[in-house]
Every structure is written in C-alpha cells, then in structure tokens.
Design a protein around this motif. Structure first.
Motif, PDB file in Angstrom:
ATOM      1  N   GLY A 338       0.822  -1.217   0.000  1.00  0.00           N
ATOM      2  CA  GLY A 338       0.000   0.000   0.000  1.00  0.00           C
ATOM      3  C   GLY A 338       0.851   1.259   0.000  1.00  0.00           C
ATOM      4  O   GLY A 338       1.948   1.277  -0.559  1.00  0.00           O
ATOM      5  N   PHE A 339       0.346   2.299   0.644  1.00  0.00           N
ATOM      6  CA  PHE A 339       1.040   3.593   0.634  1.00  0.00           C
ATOM      7  C   PHE A 339       2.351   3.522   1.409  1.00  0.00           C
ATOM      8  O   PHE A 339       3.370   4.039   0.979  1.00  0.00           O
ATOM      9  CB  PHE A 339       0.144   4.667   1.247  1.00  0.00           C
ATOM     10  N   LEU A 368     -11.035  11.646   1.734  1.00  0.00           N
ATOM     11  CA  LEU A 368     -10.334  10.359   1.793  1.00  0.00           C
ATOM     12  C   LEU A 368      -9.886  10.018   3.217  1.00  0.00           C
ATOM     13  O   LEU A 368      -9.735   8.851   3.555  1.00  0.00           O
ATOM     14  CB  LEU A 368      -9.136  10.362   0.851  1.00  0.00           C
ATOM     15  N   HIS A 379     -10.776   4.824   7.167  1.00  0.00           N
ATOM     16  CA  HIS A 379     -10.637   5.965   6.276  1.00  0.00           C
ATOM     17  C   HIS A 379     -10.718   5.480   4.831  1.00  0.00           C
ATOM     18  O   HIS A 379     -10.035   4.520   4.457  1.00  0.00           O
ATOM     19  CB  HIS A 379      -9.305   6.664   6.522  1.00  0.00           C
ATOM     20  N   LEU A 381      -9.441   6.346   2.175  1.00  0.00           N
ATOM     21  CA  LEU A 381      -8.167   6.269   1.455  1.00  0.00           C
ATOM     22  C   LEU A 381      -7.631   4.845   1.403  1.00  0.00           C
ATOM     23  O   LEU A 381      -7.132   4.392   0.372  1.00  0.00           O
ATOM     24  CB  LEU A 381      -7.125   7.168   2.147  1.00  0.00           C
ATOM     25  N   PHE A 382      -7.740   4.150   2.528  1.00  0.00           N
ATOM     26  CA  PHE A 382      -7.102   2.840   2.614  1.00  0.00           C
ATOM     27  C   PHE A 382      -7.888   1.743   1.892  1.00  0.00           C
ATOM     28  O   PHE A 382      -7.432   0.609   1.803  1.00  0.00           O
ATOM     29  CB  PHE A 382      -6.836   2.479   4.070  1.00  0.00           C
ATOM     30  N   TYR A 418      -7.080  -3.155   5.701  1.00  0.00           N
ATOM     31  CA  TYR A 418      -6.602  -4.065   6.747  1.00  0.00           C
ATOM     32  C   TYR A 418      -6.637  -3.440   8.124  1.00  0.00           C
ATOM     33  O   TYR A 418      -6.753  -4.126   9.129  1.00  0.00           O
ATOM     34  CB  TYR A 418      -5.190  -4.564   6.426  1.00  0.00           C
ATOM     35  N   ILE A 419      -6.541  -2.095   8.149  1.00  0.00           N
ATOM     36  CA  ILE A 419      -6.480  -1.415   9.440  1.00  0.00           C
ATOM     37  C   ILE A 419      -7.825  -1.535  10.144  1.00  0.00           C
ATOM     38  O   ILE A 419      -7.900  -1.892  11.318  1.00  0.00           O
ATOM     39  CB  ILE A 419      -6.105   0.068   9.243  1.00  0.00           C
TER      40      ILE A 419
ATOM     41  N   LEU B 509      -2.533  15.704   2.795  1.00  0.00           N
ATOM     42  CA  LEU B 509      -2.776  14.486   2.003  1.00  0.00           C
ATOM     43  C   LEU B 509      -2.988  14.775   0.517  1.00  0.00           C
ATOM     44  O   LEU B 509      -2.376  14.134  -0.337  1.00  0.00           O
ATOM     45  CB  LEU B 509      -3.957  13.681   2.547  1.00  0.00           C
ATOM     46  N   ALA B 515       0.486  10.252   2.514  1.00  0.00           N
ATOM     47  CA  ALA B 515      -0.334   9.047   2.500  1.00  0.00           C
ATOM     48  C   ALA B 515       0.386   7.915   3.231  1.00  0.00           C
ATOM     49  O   ALA B 515      -0.215   7.173   3.999  1.00  0.00           O
ATOM     50  CB  ALA B 515      -0.657   8.633   1.071  1.00  0.00           C
ATOM     51  N   ASP B 516       1.707   7.797   3.009  1.00  0.00           N
ATOM     52  CA  ASP B 516       2.457   6.737   3.671  1.00  0.00           C
ATOM     53  C   ASP B 516       2.491   6.947   5.179  1.00  0.00           C
ATOM     54  O   ASP B 516       2.307   6.027   5.964  1.00  0.00           O
ATOM     55  CB  ASP B 516       3.873   6.628   3.099  1.00  0.00           C
ATOM     56  N   GLU B 519      -0.800   6.178   6.715  1.00  0.00           N
ATOM     57  CA  GLU B 519      -0.985   4.737   6.880  1.00  0.00           C
ATOM     58  C   GLU B 519      -0.200   4.230   8.096  1.00  0.00           C
ATOM     59  O   GLU B 519      -0.700   3.419   8.874  1.00  0.00           O
ATOM     60  CB  GLU B 519      -0.554   3.964   5.623  1.00  0.00           C
ATOM     61  N   GLN B 522      -2.053   5.208  11.240  1.00  0.00           N
ATOM     62  CA  GLN B 522      -3.281   4.441  11.404  1.00  0.00           C
ATOM     63  C   GLN B 522      -2.986   2.975  11.707  1.00  0.00           C
ATOM     64  O   GLN B 522      -3.675   2.343  12.498  1.00  0.00           O
ATOM     65  CB  GLN B 522      -4.151   4.551  10.145  1.00  0.00           C
ATOM     66  N   GLY B 526      -4.177   1.725  14.977  1.00  0.00           N
ATOM     67  CA  GLY B 526      -5.378   0.990  14.600  1.00  0.00           C
ATOM     68  C   GLY B 526      -5.118  -0.492  14.402  1.00  0.00           C
ATOM     69  O   GLY B 526      -5.560  -1.324  15.180  1.00  0.00           O
ATOM     70  N   ALA B 527      -4.360  -0.826  13.345  1.00  0.00           N
ATOM     71  CA  ALA B 527      -4.141  -2.238  13.024  1.00  0.00           C
ATOM     72  C   ALA B 527      -3.486  -2.967  14.197  1.00  0.00           C
ATOM     73  O   ALA B 527      -3.863  -4.084  14.532  1.00  0.00           O
ATOM     74  CB  ALA B 527      -3.272  -2.375  11.771  1.00  0.00           C
ATOM     75  N   ASP B 532      -8.714   2.157  17.215  1.00  0.00           N
ATOM     76  CA  ASP B 532      -9.802   2.645  16.362  1.00  0.00           C
ATOM     77  C   ASP B 532     -11.130   2.010  16.745  1.00  0.00           C
ATOM     78  O   ASP B 532     -12.167   2.663  16.756  1.00  0.00           O
ATOM     79  CB  ASP B 532      -9.482   2.406  14.878  1.00  0.00           C
TER      80      ASP B 532
END
Lengths: 443, 544
Positions: A338-339, A368, A379, A381-382, A418-419, B509, B515-516, B519, B522, B526-527, B532
C-alpha cells in the motif's frame, strides 16, 4: 538507444514484484512448482512492521467477530468487490476452502522453519498488545499464542517489563488490559506487573528492540533473563507471563519453551507496534521459505514500470543495485503493498499504482481521510488501490484488463482496509497464494 | 477577595513579557489568565522568525527599527531560544538586486549588521539555494523558538511572585462607570467561574484583544489576519532565507538548530473570527510555487503538515493585511476612550514583544504610581544565565551528545536543573527530535502542561518527521505518570491529541506527501493497537 544497450536482461518464468508477505508467498508457490522465480524487492515493507500475527477478519464495522467465519459469509454477500469475495467466485464455500488451503500452507511452512503458527478460521484469538489493548487475530506464532484472553477468563497474568526498554510500560499496560478485558469482553482478568533489570545492561537508558532481541539470541544474555525471572517471588500465583516481544531472532520458539520449562508457567510475547521483532521474524521466515523453494530474491531492486503490449506484460523495467535491468517473464505477480510500502502513491489528488501508471480504483468517497483520527468505518483512502478481476488481473478505470499475465496481491488491492477490518496479512497471504497458483497456471 | 495590582489577559509571547516586566518593577501581586495553554494562540501559529527588521526596512521603517533593536536584546537575554545562525536575503533578478541595494543602505543607516556575500560562497554553504542567485545579503534575522521564549518569560515572572492560570477564559470584564476593575474567568478544565479584581487590566489577547475590549464596552479596529505555513521534513537550509523584495506571500524559510523540520511561510488573509481560521492545501501549493524559485529543493522535500496562525493586526482605516504596520499598537483606554483601568497592547512582531511589554507597563506604572523603570532588557531570562557544558551533561547522564545539545539549545541552564531533578528519566522518547522523558516531567511540574498538545509545545514531541507515530503513546504514558492519572484518562488524552494532530496531516494528504505517514499512524494505533475500534469516532455503521 544508448540506455537500452547497457540494460541487463534477467529472464525467468515468474517475476514477483514486492518482497512482503504477499509476494513471498506467491514466489514460494511458483518456485515449488519448479518455475524459475525471481523476486524484485525494494526493501523491508509493511510485513516487517506488522505484529507478526495473521489477521483474517476481526471486525465487521464496529462488531468484534468471534471468528473470521462469522464475518466472512456476510462479507461475501455485501462486499462482492472485496478481494476475499472476488477470489472465491463470490461463494462463501469457495472462500472458506481457499482460506483453509492458504492458511494451511502457511502453517506448514512455519512449522518447517521452527516458528509454528497456530489458530483457525473458527475463532479469533484476542491477543494483548504492548499498549495494554487487545486485538482479534486469526493465526499467532507460538510465541504469542498463550496471551489469548479467551482462554484466560478468571485468570491471573503477570506482565514483565525490562528496565531501560522503553517500548513497553508494564504499569499502564497491565492496568489497561484488565480494564478493557472487563469492559469490552466481560473477561475477568487480574493483571499485575513487574519490571526486571538485566545486570549487564543496568546503565542502558534506551534499549532498542532489535538490540535487545539480538542480545537475547546470545547464550550469555538469555540465562540472565531466566535468572532474573526466577527471582520473582510470586511467579507461582500466575497463569501466564507476558513478556516484551524481543525473545531473539534465531529461535524464539525455543527461547519461549525454555522460559516456560524453567519457570513452570506459560508465557507469551505481547504484540508490538513497529519496530516489531515478531514482524521481522515473519519477514525473514517468508524470505527463507521462498528461497528454500528455489526462488531468487533480489533485494535493493526498485521496480520502475511495466511494459505492456497487446494485453500482456512484456517486461518489468527496474533498477537493481544502481543498474538498469529488464525482467522478462511469462507471468508477473504485482505485490508492492500500500502507501506505506510504496505500492500506491498520491499525486495531484489522485491515487496511482506507479508501475502500471493507472489511477487506483475502489469506491472514491471524499474526504479520503475522515475528520476523526479513529473512524469506526476506517478511512476511505485505505480502501483505494488496484482494482482486479477474479483472476487477480489488474483492471483499468473502465473495468478492462490491463495485462492478462499480471496477478496482483496484498496491500495494493482495492476494496479492503486491513487497518479497520483487522485483515492484515490474511488478505496478503491468501491473495499471494492465489496469485502464485494463477502464475503457475493452476487456478 | 483576592485583589491584584494587575491582571494580564493572554499567555502568549506578549502577555508573558508583560507579566515579567510587571514583576521586575516590584509588582508581584499580578496574575495572568490564559484561555488555553501558554503560547497556544498566535505564538503557537508562529513562523519562528526572529526578525531583525530587514523584511520591513523599506515599507515599514518604524517596525524595522523596533525589530532591529529588540533582536539585539533577545540575543543577549534569551540566547537559548534563538538560533545562532543568521538571515540570508537573496536576489534572483534585477528588480530584487535593485531592491537589495536600497535595503542595504537603509539597513546600514539603522545600524543593522548586514553584509553582501559572494553568490559562490553562498552556494558552497547552502547548496540547496538556487544557482541563479545574483546577490545575497547576510542579516541578523534568524529563527527562534517562540514557545520556549514565552515559557522563559513566564517562568521568570513566577520566580518573582506572579501567578498564572491557564485554561481560564475571560468571559466578562467588570466596568463601573468609566473604570475597569476586574474580570470573570471560566475554567475550561472544570467549568467553574472565578472573579479577579485589580487596579489595572492589561489586554494582551492578540487577535482576541478586540473581543476582550468589547466586554468592556470598547471597540478596537481589530483586523485578525491569517498566515499559513508549511512544515517540511528535515532542515533544508541553515539560515533564515528570504528574498530581497517587499513582504509578500510565501517568502521566507525558517529552520531551527536541532530540529528536523523547515517552515515555509506565510500568507496573509483577513479573517473575521480568529477561532475559525484554517490553513488550506492550496495555500501550501501556492507558497511552494513561489519560493521554490529560490530554494528548488522544496519541490522534492516532504511536506509534513500545513497550519496557520492569526496576526493580531489593528488599523483604524481601510487598510488590511500587509498594508497594516507591524509596529506595536498601544491603546491607553483612559486617554482614547475615557475608560481607566484598561490598557490594550497588540500588533507588533514576536521580536518586539518585550518592547510592547515595556511600553504598556510604562503606562500601567504611571497609573499605579510605580516609579521603578523597566529592567527586562538588562537581565537574562531563566536558562540564559551562563553557557552549558553539553559534553559534561552527555557523559554524566549517559545521553547522546545530540540530545544533550538539543536540550541545552532549548532550555539553557534549565537543562541541568531538569536532569538533576529527574535524572532517572534521562532517556529519549522521540526518535525524530531526540526529546527526553525529563522534559515531560518538567513540562507538567514547572510549566503548566495539562494535555499532550501542551507537552508537544514545550518538548517538540510529535513535531518531527514521523509526526507522532512512535512517540505519542509514550508521551501519553509519561504525562500520565507525571500527573498521576489512571489509564482511562491517558487513553482519552492520547485519542484527543492524535485527533488534534490529524488535522494537519489531513491537509497535506491532497498534496501527495503524507499518505504513507497516514498509513503508518493508522496502522500503528489501529491495526496494531486496535484503538480505532476501542475508542473510534466519526460516522457509525452497522454493529455500532
């Protein structure tokens, strides 16, 4: 053309772009089939940053799933574009079969490489993190398994911190874990904490996880850990011992077994955020598996662009240790992530997949990024990424196949997050497995 | 009923300077009321440029003179808040060369220490500046740390007996007939109301000064004006870099020693309500287009966030934005509006806050019959008493030299005091900026930090290249320990803080740079952390 003449050509049956969980799984598959397989990897990606546990599906919206199966049926019905749904021909049965097969292959591989993973689609493990929170996950390395809160109702846990190791504050982690287990799971758990010091590291103020793990690999330091743990008087009162996720790189499963055997209590490593030792162990294990199967892994190889003609990828242009190379293969697996891993980029308010140069697909929902940092539904975006068909071939914005011999896998796929879903690595392993099959011409 | 000699409204650079000045003239029954945190208003939205006047030398000579004078004083009394590098004003076309020559002779007249540098020399020192540079002038303009300056002033005043209440918003100004005699403030922490009485109220509320004056029934022609800035990853240039032109949009680059970021600013846009001002990605793009002609490397640098501050401009006429003088505005309401007991000081620049304090306290002292004269320009601020031996600090506390240097560069001699007091906590919390755990304890115990944003302003934790991914949770835990909080409150503070910082990330953004990083943030919380789902917000879906 001067540039063309110095370009080196590397031929293979299958070229895999991306050396994370998805790409290496695909490569292991094709190499095991006897196909000449080359992995072009830029460097460590998101797999090495992960907790090392394999999430398949932990939540539907805000609903915590007791098992991945509980949510997958609904997912197939409601999200036909989700990679899980797509691959299985939108059939729940097909999806279950595929997941069982892909996860079984992964578990076999992990067993062979001395870091066995356990778990099944029939239950989500609820594993404690270094924050003192818990998260649902499907497969866990044996080193994290005994943290499962489901098995600890009414139990007593002792969290161990290391002096100078700042990635884990046991005092607050234990308070949080007991509180959240009761409030969110109705699990009664007593959690206490203890901070021990390594005599030889007494003066260290910032012990980095990588450094600590490397030291615990050494025969001189590991016994110190056992000696210090034995000094904890009340150890016998506890059902399970939670440890910093740093029990070495080379044989963590054996290290854990030694802790458990010499103390007579079950133990586990907490799940860490990056820098994650369990994530790096998984990365190393997957690399070794692909190499053992016969794949060649080219590190420091930056893919630049695909050459596509007549609906087929003809070459992958790349920079390998500073030299221009052109990879040529019958089939390609695109698994650049991904990003964070660099597989997707944002340019001029649009999301692109840079190697094919196509704008990413998925449901475009502005904004996004939601206003709230923690958004219930994640979000948007993901969820963006490369749109694929059920063969995992990349599609352009009009839904037409870009190249029939490119199979996409992992973090760059659209319509999965996935988050928020807690599906990280599960999607990667399954789509990687499927992409491998497709590249072999088997599925 | 507590009765004060003076109440200062506003805890920014100006308010804290006024408080310090009052106490240094022997007035110790004084109190400062700040509606949020010290330095959280205009000071917090600042470009970190300590002007020496070069920017205003042609169009606003009075402001230039004030800046030139104050720049020298601040370098003397607060060297730990000032970056030791200088300014570099460059010309890339004939028009700018011509402007530069005029500016040079004016600067010399003003006694500014300026000199021309050979473009070749400049490029050797600063290779990221455009090779098209025709002329370059070295000036005493430089970067500084606005938070540390405000806090040093506050600390000095506290030592002299002053009181400070943060998160106390003035909601009413008491006026009887033609005399202001106190204020009512509401605590934003618990909602309680409290009254304060004083012989004089000094209004240092910056862009909110008009609102305070209105509470006393007085109209000030307040023209709050937004300035937007972009934060870039890493230090691109050593000096403050600006161009030889009249002040305009996006014409200055500032970076600070031991900080891994560079600031590009600013814009100038009038706003009605300072609380509603927001930066936009378009402004960031616009500024980069302008200034990348001077520093082309900006094009390749990573934008970490976009934010804005609000200038406290005042003008009676039709002028707006850049037409309004940056000279200080002192309103003695007794003389102007016939209302005694209230003084407003506003306008000005960060560099001139001390002068603003001197002039307003002169008026207050006259009204109060206090004879003592100003001493704020003579005595060093806390931390600036003597140079710090950072080699010694590093070896005594087992710190990386970089961390010791950075600590000393921001706290001066306080670095020593902090380490003595919290020696056990001498370890790094933030990998990007090498901030230390001791700083969090110090921020809570000595500097009124209540939440994580307060901690960030004082320590820079979360302001580096990763924008708080690795350090926010660690800082939350430390804040919790320092304040003796339970874990639920720590998680609440963490969620609140990540949400606050998220605003800036969301803004960049669309520019493609974050963006990276978004992520990573998050995925981290989050993950992995599952925060979250445990504490999520936003739109709710099924199963919520």
């Amino acid at each position: 053309m001067g540039e063309e003449s110095v370009e080196e050509e590397i031929k293979a049956d299958v070229v895999v772009v991306g050396g994370g969980a998805a790409g290496l799984t695909a490569a292991a598959k094709t190499a095991a089939k006897g196909l000449k397989t080359v992995v072009a990897s830029k460097g460590l990606g998101a797999t090495a940053l992960s907790t090392g546990a394999v999430d398949v599906l932990g939540y539907r919206g805000q609903l915590l799933l007791d098992s991945p199966l509980q949510g997958l049926k609904e997912l197939v019905e409601e999200e036909p574009q989700h990679p899980y749904s797509l691959m299985a021909g939108k059939s729940f049965k097909g999806l279950t079969r595929l997941l069982v097969e892909a996860l079984e292959a992964f578990r076999n591989m992990s067993r062979n490489l001395n870091l066995p993973y356990y778990g099944s689609l029939k239950t989500n493990l609820l594993l404690p993190t270094c924050f003192g929170t818990f998260k649902p996950t499907c497969l866990a390395p044996v080193t994290a398994l005994h943290g499962d809160l489901k098995a600890l109702d009414g139990g007593k846990m002792l969290l161990i911190g290391f002096k100078g190791y700042r990635e884990l504050d046991v005092r607050y982690a234990s308070e949080a874990l007991a509180l959240l287990a009761k409030a969110r799971l109705n699990i009664d758990l007593t959690v206490e904490d203890f901070e021990l010091a390594f005599p030889s590291l007494e003066n260290r103020r910032n012990l980095h996880p990588i450094e600590l793990a490397s030291m615990l690999d050494r025969d001189r330091v590991f016994p110190q850990l056992l000696r210090q743990l034995k000094k904890v008087k009340t150890l016998g009162d506890f059902d399970v011992l939670g440890l910093p996720p740093a029990l070495g790189f080379s044989n963590p499963a054996e290290n854990l077994r030694r802790v458990e055997a010499s103390l007579g209590v079950k133990a586990f490593e907490l799940l860490p955020p990056p820098p994650s030792i369990p994530g790096q162990r998984l990365q190393l294990m997957l690399e070794r598996a692909a190499q053992t199967a016969g794949a060649k892994v080219c590190l420091a190889c930056e893919a630049l662009r695909f050459e596509v003609k007549g609906g087929l990828a003809r070459a992958l242009k790349a920079k390998f240790r500073g030299r221009a190379v052109s990879f040529k293969a019958e089939a390609y697996v695109l698994a650049t992530g991904g990003f964070l891993a660099g597989g997707l980029i944002v340019r001029g308010k649009k999301v692109f997949e840079p190697l094919l140069g196509f704008q990413a697909g998925g449901l475009w929902r502005a904004p996004l990024l939601e206003e709230a940092f923690f958004a219930f539904r994640g979000h948007p975006l993901f969820r963006l990424g490369l749109q694929v068909n059920q063969d995992l071939n990349p599609l352009n914005r009009r839904g037409a196949v870009i190249a029939r011999n490119i199979y996409c896998a992992g973090g760059m796929l659209a319509n999965t997050d996935y988050i928020s879903e807690k599906s990280g690595l599960g999607v990667a392993l399954t789509t990687g497995y499927m992409a491998g099959l497709k590249a072999c011409g088997e599925a | 009923m507590p009765r004060y000699t003076a109440i200062v409204i506003g805890g920014g650079t100006t308010g804290t300077a006024v408080l310090r000045d009052l106490t240094m003239r022997g007035m110790s029954r004084v109190i400062l009321l700040e509606k949020k945190d010290l330095g959280s208003g205009t000071t917090g939205g600042c470009h970190s440029a300590l002007h020496a006047g070069m920017r205003y030398i042609i169009n606003d000579p009075k402001a230039a003179e004030e800046c030139a004078h104050e720049n020298k004083i601040l370098r003397r009394i607060a060297p730990h808040t000032v970056d030791p590098t200088n300014g570099l004003f460059i010309a890339i076309n004939d028009e700018e060369v011509e402007y530069g020559e005029k500016a040079f002779s004016r600067a010399r007249q003003l006694g500014l220490d300026v000199e021309w540098l050979e473009p070749k020399e400049v490029l050797k020192e600063e290779p990221l500046i455009t090779p098209k540079v025709l002329k370059a002038m070295k000036t005493p303009d430089t970067g500084f740390d606005p938070y540390r300056l405000a806090l040093s002033q506050a600390l000095d005043a506290l030592r002299n007996g002053a009181q400070i209440k943060t998160y106390h918003e003035v909601v009413e100004v008491f006026r009887e007939d033609e005399t202001v005699y106190g204020v009512r403030a509401r605590s934003l922490l618990n909602g309680s109301l409290e009254d304060f009485y004083a012989e004089v109220v000094i209004n240092c509320a910056g862009p909110w000064a008009g609102r305070i004056a209105k509470m006393a029934g007085i109209n000030i022609p307040s023209k709050p004006n937004k300035g937007t800035m972009t934060v870039y990853s890493l230090r691109l240039v050593k000096p403050l870099v600006s161009r030889l032109r009249l002040p305009g949009d996006g014409d200055g680059l500032v970076s600070m020693g031991y900080q891994q970021t560079t600031l590009l600013g600013t814009t100038s846009v009038d706003v009605n309500d300072p609380d509603q001002a927001v930066a936009t990605p378009e402004e960031a793009e616009y500024m980069e287009n302008i200034f990348s002609a001077y520093v082309p490397a900006l094009r390749k640098a990573r934008r970490l966030r976009v934010f804005c501050g609000v200038r406290p401009l005042v003008a009676p006429g039709p002028q707006t934005g850049r037409q309004i003088t940056r000279s200080l505005i002192l309103i003695n309401h007794e003389k102007v509006h016939g209302v005694s007991g209230l003084i407003t000081v506003t306008g000005g620049k960060y560099a001139t806050a001390r002068l603003m304090a001197e002039e307003s306290v002169n008026v207050a002292a006259r009204q109060l019959g206090v004879k003592a004269s100003c001493r704020t320009h003579l005595e060093p601020l806390p931390g600036a008493e003597e140079p710090v031996n950072t080699f010694q600090l590093a070896s005594r506390y087992g710190l990386p030299l970089y961390a010791a240097n950075k600590l000393a560069a921001r706290y001066g001699t306080l670095a020593q005091t902090m380490l003595e007091k919290y020696g056990e906590q001498a370890y790094t919390v933030c990998d990007c900026d090498q901030s230390l755990a001791v700083e969090v304890y110090h921020a809570v115990d000595e500097e009124f930090a209540v939440n994580l944003d307060d901690v960030r302003r004082r320590t820079r934790i979360g302001m580096g290249t990763c924008q708080g991914a690795r350090c926010s949770y660690k800082a939350a835990v430390l804040l919790g320990k320092a304040r003796g909080l339970r874990v639920a409150e720590i998680h609440r503070l963490l969620v609140e803080y990540l949400g606050e910082r998220w605003k800036g990330v969301r803004l960049v953004l669309p520019l493609g740079d974050m963006a990276d990083q978004a992520e990573l943030l998050q995925a981290y919380y989050g993950a992995t952390g599952n925060f979250d789902k445990l504490y999520g917000g936003g739109k709710r879906g099924r199963g919520d």
